[in-house]
Each structure stands twice: as structure tokens, then as C-alpha cells.
Design an enzyme around this catalytic site. Structure first.
Site, short mmCIF file in Angstrom:
data_model
loop_
_atom_site.label_atom_id
_atom_site.label_comp_id
_atom_site.label_asym_id
_atom_site.label_seq_id
_atom_site.Cartn_x
_atom_site.Cartn_y
_atom_site.Cartn_z
N HIS A 137 7.47 -11.76 -5.31
CA HIS A 137 7.13 -10.71 -4.96
C HIS A 137 8.40 -9.54 -5.05
CE1 HIS A 137 4.66 -7.40 -2.56
NE2 HIS A 137 5.37 -6.89 -3.09
N LEU A 188 10.60 -4.36 -10.27
CA LEU A 188 11.81 -4.15 -11.15
C LEU A 188 12.08 -2.54 -11.65
CD1 LEU A 188 11.81 -7.59 -13.20
CD2 LEU A 188 13.54 -6.89 -11.34
N ASN A 238 3.63 -1.83 -10.35
CA ASN A 238 3.50 -0.40 -10.07
C ASN A 238 4.66 0.16 -10.53
OD1 ASN A 238 5.42 -1.53 -8.14
ND2 ASN A 238 4.73 -0.01 -6.52
N HIS A 282 -1.88 -6.53 -1.75
CA HIS A 282 -1.29 -5.39 -0.68
C HIS A 282 -2.31 -5.13 0.12
CE1 HIS A 282 1.56 -1.79 0.16
NE2 HIS A 282 0.28 -1.44 0.77
N HIS A 299 3.40 -9.92 1.76
CA HIS A 299 4.11 -9.34 2.88
C HIS A 299 3.34 -9.29 4.20
CE1 HIS A 299 2.26 -5.72 1.27
NE2 HIS A 299 3.05 -5.47 0.33
N ASN A 358 6.97 -0.55 3.49
CA ASN A 358 5.72 -0.85 3.80
C ASN A 358 5.17 -2.28 3.25
OD1 ASN A 358 3.10 -0.24 4.27
ND2 ASN A 358 2.63 0.88 2.17
N ASP A 400 10.24 -8.85 -1.73
CA ASP A 400 9.52 -7.52 -1.85
C ASP A 400 10.63 -6.44 -2.11
OD1 ASP A 400 7.80 -5.39 -2.23
OD2 ASP A 400 7.05 -5.19 -0.21
N HIS A 438 15.09 2.02 -4.46
CA HIS A 438 15.06 3.44 -4.39
C HIS A 438 16.28 4.09 -4.40
CE1 HIS A 438 10.46 3.31 -3.77
NE2 HIS A 438 10.86 2.64 -2.94
O1 DOR Z 1 8.01 -1.00 0.90
C1 DOR Z 1 7.32 -0.94 -0.27
N1 DOR Z 1 7.76 -0.81 -1.56
N2 DOR Z 1 6.23 -1.45 -0.26
C2 DOR Z 1 5.10 -1.22 -1.15
O2 DOR Z 1 4.16 -1.73 -0.79
C3 DOR Z 1 5.60 -0.63 -2.55
C4 DOR Z 1 7.02 -0.89 -2.57
C5 DOR Z 1 7.73 -0.17 -3.83
O3 DOR Z 1 7.14 -0.27 -4.73
O4 DOR Z 1 8.52 0.69 -3.55
ZN ZN Z 2 2.84 -4.13 -1.07
ZN ZN Z 3 5.88 -4.93 -3.05
#
Ligand code: DOR
Ligand code: ZN
Ligand code: ZN
Length: 426
Positions: free
Chosen positions: A62, A65, A96, A181, A234, A280, A307, A311
Site C-alpha cells: 500500500h 507514488l 489515486n 479504504h 490501514h 487518514n 501507506d 505531500h
Molecule cells: O493519509 C492518507 N493519504 N490517506 C489516504 O487515504 C490517502 C492518502 C493520500 O493519497 O495522500
Molecule cells: Zn486509504
Molecule cells: Zn493510501
């Protein structure tokens, strides 16, 4: 010419440690010579792994990228470099991106970029619904043909039970899993952190535990009805652990994963309004932390994933309410868990490795995850002794959003090999 990886330590299934020399030829482990006596390495390349742990390459099912579309956060090149440095030889990436991975073309784009990067193996997931909007299923068969290993709308929950049931029925007929999710939007509505002490203290709206567990419960019932392999992303709450435990007991084909941060941190640890602690699902109560640890220990939770969710610093500087959810994970995962659970005596080294190699391979039917003669030479060499501080400035990831800054840890990977090729070395 082959490669001799000499003097490394194998963590055996029966929890013993043993010195071994590995001969790697044609991308595979051709021979394993156990014992202290070094073999004749004449004519071959030698990698000296003396005193270091040699594990099957770590597998992370999980990760994000970000490419295509969010290259300011991460690219497939920087993400896989970061993964390789963290000891991961195989990673499964979430769809995503922008555009999302909901067509055969975007799947191929990701696979091509990953191959060009030449680091960790990348296994893509495809979306459950077009654009992850929850309105219309994607072309599951076309995505499978292009190379996806499962379907997920990670980042958002599939809100409609009927949509999820249709997705499961289709995935079952195609023979791939649904990866979920779990989040009911009607219970969340813009809340940035978990319901609890921290939210109260700072006057923030809280994300309740039920927002996750309601989907887990709903989907286990739908998995029972459809027979699909259903994998929960998660897991962060005691309620979810309880539901998955029950699902497994009654024979539903449900598996699940947990992240290092949910095993190590609760909302009570959040030092202030710093969005490097925003993810999240959010950090829950200490009681939930205990429940996910116990869930992992009794097999309710099958594996550990990062996960990894990069960012940029600008995005994270927007503050707790407005910053995006997510933290990076590749380059701290193993040292965190080794230091906090193995060094402390709670887990054996073998237990931790199983959750990061054997189990993910088993659950997703992957041909990696073990060190044995004949297996592909996906290997991670780890220095279990040297203590170093987490320094995000040194990450190979493009992003530095982590709550673990300054933690003093042991268990740092020093070399990562994929199919007999060194893809990263300290
Ligand atoms: O913390 C998270 N970041 N949870 C998610 O479900 C999405 C992910 C993201 O794409 O940044
Ligand atoms: Zn998620
Ligand atoms: Zn995720």
C-alpha cells in the site's frame, strides 16, 4: 560470473539466527551455504554482508507514488528510490493519481515508468470506480489484462453498498481482490483528526471510529455474500479489528493490513497543530493502538504496509485543518518497527519479517518473500546495530512529511537487491 553474498545472518522460521553465504546467479538464489566457513568465491563478485541481517526483500502492498499528475510530491523514480532505500523490493501503488489509474493506458504508463526507474518492482492497483467518483465501475477485465493486481478506490471509501457489492461480484468472477479504504463520508464531513482528547483540546471536529468500522462491517457481509477476496486497508480501530476477527472466524475471505504509525502513535502523542501528524485514517486512542497491535499478533491483521503518502512542505504548511492527509513511510518503516517492537522484546525478528515479506506474498499470491534456493534474488541487507536519527532532509523521497523526525533508531537497510541486481546501496 555470479555474486556471492557472504557472511550474512538469516532469520530462520524457527526464530533462530544463522550465518549463511548466498550464491546468486542469473537473478536467482542458486545456492545457500550455511555456517561460518566462507565458500570459495574465486571468479565471482562478492558482497560482504558480514554481521548484517539478510532478509527476503520487504514487500509493501500500500503506497502512493503520485505519478502521473502530482510530480511535485513524488515521481515513480523518486518513490521507488525511496522504497529501495527502505529495503522494499516490491511495492503496490494506489491509483489515486491524476489521471487516476482507471484505464489500461494509465496502468501501462506506471509500469513503463517503474521499469525505466529500475529500482523496486511496482505492482499497480486499478480503480474500482471511474475517477474514484463512486458512480460507475471501471473495466475490470481490461485493467487486469494491462497488469493490475486488484481494485481499490484508496483515498476515498466506496459510499454505495450496491456499488461495492457489484464490484465484489465482478472482482470475484475475474479472480482479483478488492482492496478497501474504509470510510463513511457522512460520519466524517471535513474533520481533520480523530475524535478524542486532541480534537477536544484544539476545538477541531473529530473523525469517529465508526466511520471506518461501518464500512469494514458492511464489506465483510458483502464479501460473505459474493465470496470475493476482500482486503481491508490501514486498520486503525478496535472496532475494525473485532469485525475482521469475527469475519475470519466464520470463514469469510477477508485479509487486512496496518501501518507503522497506527502501531506506534495515538492522538495523545500529537504535539500540536503540525500537519505532519495528519493522516487518514487518523491517529486514534491508545486503546485502539493496543487493539491493532494485538490484532497483528493474533493474525487478524495479516501484514504491515506503509501507506507512503508524500505531500509537499507547502501543502503540509496549510495547517491541521487544510493540509492534505498522509505521511511518508518507506525510509522509516523497518527501523521504527525493529527498534520499538523487536529491540524491546515484544516481537521476534522473524515475526516482524513475516509481516513484511512472507504474509504479503502469501495473501496476494506473489512469488517473492522467502530466502530459499531457486527463489528470485530479491534481498534486503539490514544493519541491526548502528543507531541513527530520522532526518527527513536525507530522504530520497521528494517529500519529507513525517512525524518521526529525530527518532533514534536501529535496523537501517544498507543494500537492496531485486532479481540479483543491486538497486540501492548505502
Ligand atoms: O493519509 C492518507 N493519504 N490517506 C489516504 O487515504 C490517502 C492518502 C493520500 O493519497 O495522500
Ligand atoms: Zn486509504
Ligand atoms: Zn493510501
Amino acid at each position: 560470473m555470479g555474486i556471492w553474498m557472504t557472511g550474512g545472518i538469516l532469520a530462520n522460521a524457527n526464530n533462530t539466527l544463522e550465518t549463511a553465504h548466498l550464491f546468486i546467479d542469473n537473478g536467482r538464489i542458486a545456492r545457500i551455504v550455511k555456517g561460518d566457513t566462507a565458500p570459495d568465491t574465486t571468479g565471482h563478485e562478492v558482497i560482504d554482508a558480514s554481521g548484517k541481517l539478510v532478509s527476503a526483500g520487504l514487500i509493501d502492498m500500500h503506497v502512493h507514488l503520485r505519478e502521473p499528475g502530482f510530480e511535485h510530491k513524488e515521481t515513480i523514480a523518486t518513490g521507488t528510490a525511496s522504497a529501495a532505500r527502505g529495503g522494499f523490493t516490491t511495492i503496490a501503488c494506489m491509483p489515486n493519481t491524476r489521471p487516476v489509474i482507471d484505464t489500461a493506458d494509465t496502468v501501462r504508463y506506471v509500469l513503463d515508468k517503474a521499469e525505466a526507474a529500475g529500482r523496486s518492482r511496482v505492482l499497480p492497483y486499478g480503480c474500482i470506480t471511474k475517477n474514484e467518483l463512486g458512480r460507475e465501475l471501471t473495466d475490470f477485465a481490461a485493467l487486469k489484462k494491462a497488469g493490475v493486481i486488484g481494485y481499490t478506490d484508496d483515498g476515498v471509501g466506496v459510499q454505495s453498498a450496491q456499488m461495492m457489492k457489484d464490484a465484489m461480484a465482478l472482482a470475484k468472477s475475474i479472480g482479483l481482490p478488492i482492496i478497501a479504504h474504509c470510510e463513511d463520508n457522512t460520519l466524517v464531513e471535513g474533520a481533520p483528526v480523530s475524535e478524542g482528547e486532541f480534537a477536544k483540546k484544539h476545538g477541531l471536529k473529530g473523525i469517529p471510529n465508526e466511520s471506518e468500522a461501518i464500512h469494514v462491517g458492511r464489506d465483510i457481509l458483502l464479501a460473505e455474500a459474493t465470496g470475493v477476496h476482500y482486503h481491508v486497508c490501514h486498520v486503525s480501530t478496535e472496532m475494525s479489528v473485532r469485525l475482521i476477527r469475527h469475519g475470519k472466524q466464520i470463514g469469510v475471505n477477508v485479509t487486512s493490513e496496518v501501518c507503522p504509525h497506527h502501531l506506534l502513535l495515538s492522538d495523545e502523542d500529537i504535539p500540536g497543530l503540525d500537519a505532519n501528524w495528519k493522516m487518514n485514517p487518523p491517529l486514534r486512542t491508545p486503546r485502539d493502538v493496543q487493539a491493532v497491535i494485538e490484532g497483528l499478533e493474533d493474525g487478524t491483521i495479516d501484514m504491515i504496509v506503509t501507506d507512503h503518502a508524500p505531500h509537499s512542505a507547502e501543502e503540509k504548511a496549510k495547517g491541521m485543518q487544510l493540509a492534505p492527509f498522509g505521511i511518508v513511510g518507506f525510509e522509516t518503516a523497518f527501523p521504527l518497527l525493529y527498534t520499538k517492537f523487536v529491540k524491546t522484546g515484544r516481537w521476534t525478528l522473524r515475526f516482524l519479517l513475516d509481516k513484511m515479506t512472507v504474509k504479503p506474498a502469501e495473501v496476494f499470491g506473489l512469488p517473492w518473500g522467502t530466502v530459499e534456493e531457486g527463489a528470485e534474488a530479491d534481498l534486503t541487507v539490514i544493519d541491526l546495530d548502528t543507531e541513527k536519527e530520522v532526518d527527513p532532509a536525507k530522504f530520497l523521497s521528494k517529500s519529507h512529511n513525517t512525524p518521526f523526525i529525530g527518532w533514534k533508531l536501529q535496523g537501517w537497510p544498507v543494500l537492496t537487491m531485486v532479481a540479483g541486481k543491486v538497486v540501492w546501496a548505502d
